[in-house]
Design an enzyme around this catalytic site. Structure first.
Site, mmCIF file in Angstrom:
data_model
loop_
_atom_site.group_PDB
_atom_site.id
_atom_site.type_symbol
_atom_site.label_atom_id
_atom_site.label_comp_id
_atom_site.label_asym_id
_atom_site.label_seq_id
_atom_site.Cartn_x
_atom_site.Cartn_y
_atom_site.Cartn_z
ATOM 1 N N ALA A 32 -15.399 137.718 12.124
ATOM 2 C CA ALA A 32 -14.234 137.325 12.940
ATOM 3 C C ALA A 32 -12.997 137.449 12.058
ATOM 4 C CB ALA A 32 -14.399 135.916 13.515
ATOM 5 N N GLY A 36 -6.137 137.064 6.593
ATOM 6 C CA GLY A 36 -6.558 136.395 5.347
ATOM 7 C C GLY A 36 -7.696 137.174 4.697
ATOM 8 N N HIS A 37 -8.737 137.479 5.485
ATOM 9 C CA HIS A 37 -9.859 138.276 4.961
ATOM 10 C C HIS A 37 -9.371 139.639 4.470
ATOM 11 C CE1 HIS A 37 -12.126 135.815 8.125
ATOM 12 N NE2 HIS A 37 -12.774 135.512 7.022
ATOM 13 N N GLY A 163 -10.847 133.194 -1.060
ATOM 14 C CA GLY A 163 -9.539 132.683 -0.650
ATOM 15 C C GLY A 163 -9.310 131.254 -1.127
ATOM 16 N N SER A 200 -7.409 131.297 9.941
ATOM 17 C CA SER A 200 -8.815 130.909 9.926
ATOM 18 C C SER A 200 -9.474 131.489 11.162
ATOM 19 C CB SER A 200 -8.910 129.379 9.950
ATOM 20 O OG SER A 200 -10.203 128.976 10.335
ATOM 21 N N ARG A 202 -11.546 130.086 12.917
ATOM 22 C CA ARG A 202 -11.619 129.007 13.912
ATOM 23 C C ARG A 202 -10.329 128.854 14.721
ATOM 24 N NH1 ARG A 202 -16.095 125.672 12.547
ATOM 25 N NH2 ARG A 202 -16.790 126.094 10.452
#
Ligand code: AMP
Length: 300
Positions: A32, A36-37, A163, A200, A202
């Site tokens: 997902a 950031g990733h 991270g 995130s 989430r």
């Protein structure tokens, strides 16, 4: 991008790459993917000959099965993002493939959902497995330790990117990496929305209004930083500043804490000594609706 279905073929591929003297950058994820990733992937691509990413939603780090079930998944989109991000190899696997010596993976999941922290085989290997996340999400970081040990074994010598958003996790992973030869852990900055909300997976569960509320977590950390720069050094005072901000926004707080990164288990660190100020970090975990969010910043 090569997509490999199991850790065994990923391990072989990594061996072949190293046999050609290529350096490997590695980014472990649960998918997902968001910016950031992708910032970790970008850094890995820029610093290594080849980059590999894993996507595995690790059941051992979810202490609630409903949380595991609801965790967002979108493999097709993730593959497209990784391809355009310059990733060379993506691998995944099943829990049984990561833990071939466990005859019953359901029993393993059960154990990580119900045992006490102390009962787990990875228990208490380092200070970072204590307090904050370990207090409020028992067994979560133990589950992280267990899977990252397998992920590192699969990839072998590499530079692994994590991270800062999951700060306590980075301490655990750095400790784990000491067990391996030539696994170098690099911690990368937290990527945020314009509002300050830490990205995130989430967050996809939050409504626009809840995203607006979520920005208060970062704002409370900034208030603590402001007080720090005005000379406040008492952890309890800084924690009260954060908590007041969050209470005023009706946010259900799990913890607010100020910790010394190098003396993790001290709940009220003394920052009056000259060199400890560099290691002061404010951390928060709170619920926006049903969604648990965490964030942190360095105070100095
Ligand atoms: P996850 O998929 O949540 O397990 O995260 C995989 C990696 O991405 C971990 O090292 C996280 O700390 C990192 N990560 C997650 N969110 C962010 C973010 N907003 N900025 C930078 N790294 C992040």
């Amino acid at each position: 991008m090569l997509s490999l279905p199991d850790p065994q073929s990923a391990a072989e591929w990594c061996l072949q790459q190293r046999a050609q003297n290529k350096t490997i950058g590695y980014v472990p994820t649960m998918g997902a993917l968001h910016r950031g990733h992708l910032s970790l992937v970008e850094r890995a691509v820029s610093e290594n000959d080849i980059t590999c990413v894993s996507i595995f939603v690790n059941p051992l780090q979810f202490n609630r099965s409903d949380d595991l079930q609801k965790y967002p998944r979108d493999m097709e989109r993730d593959i497209a993002l990784l391809e355009s991000g310059g990733c060379d190899m993506l691998y995944s696997g099943t829990l049984a493939q990561f833990f071939p010596q466990e005859a019953d993976t359901e029993a393993l999941i059960e154990k990580f959902q119900h045992a006490s922290n102390e009962e787990l085989s990875v228990a208490n290997r380092c200070d970072a497995l204590h307090g904050l996340e370990s207090e409020f999400r028992p067994r979560h970081l133990h589950g992280v330790w267990a899977i990252v040990e397998r992920l590192f074994t699969t990839v072998g010598p590499c530079t692994a990117y994590f991270g800062e958003k999951d700060f306590q996790q980075t301490l655990v992973v750095k400790e784990l990496a000491k067990q391996f030869t030539d696994i170098n852990v690099v911690v990368c900055p937290t990527i945020r929305e314009a509002s300050g909300v830490a990205m995130s997976s989430r967050n996809s569960h939050l409504s626009d209004e809840q995203m607006h509320t979520a920005a208060k977590l970062y704002q409370s950390l900034l208030e603590a930083k402001k007080a720090w720069h005005a000379g406040v050094r008492a952890a309890s005072e800084l924690e009260t500043i954060m908590r007041t901000q969050l209470d005023d926004a009706n946010i259900r707080v799990e913890y607010v804490a100020v910790r010394d990164e190098t003396a993790w288990r001290e709940s009220s660190p003394d920052f009056t000594a000259n060199d400890s100020t560099q290691h002061a970090r404010a951390l928060v975990a709170a619920y926006v609706g049903e969604i648990r969010l965490i964030d942190n910043i360095r105070l100095e």
